[in-house]
Design a protein around this motif. Structure first.
Motif, PDB file in Angstrom:
ATOM      1  N   LEU A   3       0.846  -1.202  -0.025  1.00 29.24           N
ATOM      2  CA  LEU A   3       0.038  -0.058   0.056  1.00 29.24           C
ATOM      3  C   LEU A   3       0.883   1.156   0.084  1.00 29.24           C
ATOM      4  CD1 LEU A   3      -2.628  -1.166   2.547  1.00 29.24           C
ATOM      5  CD2 LEU A   3      -3.158  -1.174   0.098  1.00 29.24           C
ATOM      6  N   CYS A   4       0.613   2.124  -0.953  1.00 29.39           N
ATOM      7  CA  CYS A   4       1.282   3.509  -0.822  1.00 29.39           C
ATOM      8  C   CYS A   4       1.095   4.295   0.455  1.00 29.39           C
ATOM      9  CB  CYS A   4       0.528   4.286  -2.002  1.00 29.39           C
ATOM     10  SG  CYS A   4       1.443   5.909  -2.279  1.00 29.39           S
ATOM     11  N   PRO A   5       2.254   4.782   1.091  1.00 28.50           N
ATOM     12  CA  PRO A   5       2.354   5.499   2.135  1.00 28.50           C
ATOM     13  C   PRO A   5       2.062   7.199   1.907  1.00 28.50           C
ATOM     14  CG  PRO A   5       4.261   4.078   1.878  1.00 28.50           C
ATOM     15  CD  PRO A   5       3.767   4.174   0.680  1.00 28.50           C
ATOM     16  N   LEU A   6       1.934   7.328   0.784  1.00 28.45           N
ATOM     17  CA  LEU A   6       2.051   8.614   0.251  1.00 28.45           C
ATOM     18  C   LEU A   6       0.378   9.105   0.200  1.00 28.45           C
ATOM     19  CD1 LEU A   6       4.981   8.933  -1.962  1.00 28.45           C
ATOM     20  CD2 LEU A   6       4.833   9.568   0.317  1.00 28.45           C
ATOM     21  N   HIS A   7      -0.371   8.206  -0.572  1.00 28.47           N
ATOM     22  CA  HIS A   7      -1.708   8.352  -0.580  1.00 28.47           C
ATOM     23  C   HIS A   7      -2.610   7.383  -0.178  1.00 28.47           C
ATOM     24  CE1 HIS A   7      -1.914   5.612  -4.086  1.00 28.47           C
ATOM     25  NE2 HIS A   7      -3.082   5.817  -4.114  1.00 28.47           N
ATOM     26  N   GLU A   8      -3.764   7.488  -0.022  1.00 25.15           N
ATOM     27  CA  GLU A   8      -4.956   6.511   0.805  1.00 25.15           C
ATOM     28  C   GLU A   8      -5.239   5.770  -0.430  1.00 25.15           C
ATOM     29  OE1 GLU A   8      -6.891   6.537   3.705  1.00 25.15           O
ATOM     30  OE2 GLU A   8      -6.025   8.360   4.666  1.00 25.15           O
ATOM     31  N   TYR A  47       7.958   3.503  -7.052  1.00 19.18           N
ATOM     32  CA  TYR A  47       7.042   4.376  -7.832  1.00 19.18           C
ATOM     33  C   TYR A  47       5.555   3.759  -7.561  1.00 19.18           C
ATOM     34  CZ  TYR A  47       4.693   6.054 -11.888  1.00 19.18           C
ATOM     35  OH  TYR A  47       3.736   7.071 -12.600  1.00 19.18           O
ATOM     36  N   CYS A  48       4.710   4.598  -7.470  1.00 18.72           N
ATOM     37  CA  CYS A  48       3.308   4.394  -7.239  1.00 18.72           C
ATOM     38  C   CYS A  48       2.530   4.703  -8.348  1.00 18.72           C
ATOM     39  CB  CYS A  48       2.917   5.356  -5.768  1.00 18.72           C
ATOM     40  SG  CYS A  48       0.920   5.125  -5.808  1.00 18.72           S
ATOM     41  N   HIS A  49       1.825   3.524  -8.789  1.00 21.61           N
ATOM     42  CA  HIS A  49       0.954   3.586 -10.040  1.00 21.61           C
ATOM     43  C   HIS A  49      -0.332   4.467  -9.656  1.00 21.61           C
ATOM     44  CE1 HIS A  49       3.354   1.225 -12.651  1.00 21.61           C
ATOM     45  NE2 HIS A  49       3.707   0.556 -11.684  1.00 21.61           N
ATOM     46  N   GLY A  50      -0.550   4.670  -8.219  1.00 19.37           N
ATOM     47  CA  GLY A  50      -1.799   5.195  -7.814  1.00 19.37           C
ATOM     48  C   GLY A  50      -1.831   6.693  -7.916  1.00 19.37           C
ATOM     49  N   CYS A  51      -0.771   7.320  -7.198  1.00 17.55           N
ATOM     50  CA  CYS A  51      -0.829   8.699  -7.316  1.00 17.55           C
ATOM     51  C   CYS A  51       0.621   9.307  -8.141  1.00 17.55           C
ATOM     52  CB  CYS A  51      -0.370   9.165  -5.860  1.00 17.55           C
ATOM     53  SG  CYS A  51       1.225   8.552  -4.976  1.00 17.55           S
ATOM     54  N   GLY A  52       1.319   8.234  -8.921  1.00 21.36           N
ATOM     55  CA  GLY A  52       1.972   8.800  -9.900  1.00 21.36           C
ATOM     56  C   GLY A  52       3.398   9.107  -9.430  1.00 21.36           C
TER      57      GLY A  52
HETATM   58 ZN    ZN Z   1       0.713   6.654  -4.237  1.00 20.14          ZN
END
Ligand code: ZN
Length: 329
Positions: free
Chosen positions: A37-42, A58-63
């Protein structure tokens, strides 16, 4: 600088840093990457990838993506320069020493019934809150040997003030609260359970507002004087409580408190017989008003602080009533 920075990043690999901060990822593909899970966005579906070989995420959710420095910039809201300084500090012997010390004290808590009894006496009974705050106990006389076994030099122990000039533990028979900032211990606060002077900090900065990372997003913040006030309010569900450890705010604590103009600050200092707490609350409320924030003063019955208020039998609803009756000066 470039090469120096590379070496710095190798000393604390990104994956190791994330794991130290409770990130869990499972290996994907051939095991060359981890996802969690991304620590930078929910998010509820893992899209945060870490490549330990490249030392990148790299996070594919928040880019968002990059190296550990970039991660620090994003997660701790620091500039590039401050992120590098933070990383350097993380790797200093004194930062690690304080972590080891706090862990040692935390372990001692359950082994000393007098310490647990003291917490109960102060109305602190929720094991989850005690654990979350990292509360420990310094019995005195055991720390120096423990840290020496871990390889710390006496010189460093003296330098941080954990060991006094006479060679004995600085904290003796004290309940210990680690004061963290951005997950890093900056100081230790020791509350005497005996007859010694009640409050003690190591001779170094007390850091920012206590637990500020978990409170800074709240539009309504409760500010108290003491850590037992904070602990008891957290226990009662007032998780938007922070503490300055005393009534005097350091420049850093002041900056934190006013970093959002939309914040309302409810000040609940001690109702002292000599009016010290009330006067400090009034002065701070005025200062916050001038800075454009909403500040209110919460009054408790004479002679009480939030800790003693609950000990005297008050309930959550009673404190909510006090908050509702708070007044702007
Ligand atoms: Zn993210």
């Amino acid at each position: 600088m470039g090469e120096d920075l590379e070496r710095l990043k190798q000393r604390l690999p990104l994956l190791e840093y994330l794991q130290q901060h409770d990130w869990t990822g499972r290996p994907v593909g051939t095991g060359s990457e981890f996802v969690g899970l991304c620590p930078l966005h929910e998010e509820t579906h893992p899209s945060f990838y870490v490549n330990p070989h490249k030392n990148l995420f790299y996070c594919h959710g928040c880019g968002r993506g990059g190296d550990l420095i970039r991660f620090l910039e994003l997660s701790l809201h620091l500039s590039f320069r401050s992120s590098v300084a933070y990383l350097r500090e993380q790797l200093t012997p004194s930062a690690q020493l304080l972590e080891h010390t706090a862990a040692f004290y935390q372990l001692q808590l359950s082994r000393h019934p007098e310490a647990v009894h003291y917490l109960l006496q102060r109305g602190l009974r929720d094991p989850a809150v005690i654990e979350e705050l990292g509360i420990g106990f310094a019995p005195g006389g055991k720390l120096r040997a423990h840290l020496s076994d871990l390889g710390y030099s006496l010189e460093l122990l003296l330098q941080t003030g954990l060991i006094g000039p006479q060679g004995s533990d600085a904290f003796c028979r004290r309940v210990i609260f680690p004061c963290r900032q951005n997950h890093r211990i900056l100081n230790l606060y020791g509350r005497s359970i005996g007859t010694a002077f009640p409050h003690r900090l190591l001779p170094r900065s007390k850091g920012g507002l206590f637990a500020w990372e978990s409170v800074r997003h709240c539009s309504h913040v409760i500010l108290v004087e003491g850590l037992f006030d904070l602990a008891v309010l957290w226990q009662e569900g007032f998780r938007n409580t922070t503490c300055a450890i005393g009534t005097h705010l350091t420049p850093l604590q002041w900056d934190q408190l006013r970093d959002s103009q939309n914040r309302r600050v409810d000040i609940v200092f001690d109702q002292d017989d000599n009016q010290a707490g009330q006067q400090a609350a009034l002065a701070l409320a005025h200062r916050l008003h001038l800075a454009g924030l909403t500040a209110r003063i919460v009054r408790l019955p004479a002679g009480q602080d939030p800790n003693s208020f609950f000990l005297a039998g008050a309930r959550r609803a009673d404190f909510i009533r006090c908050l509702e009756e708070a007044e702007s000066p």
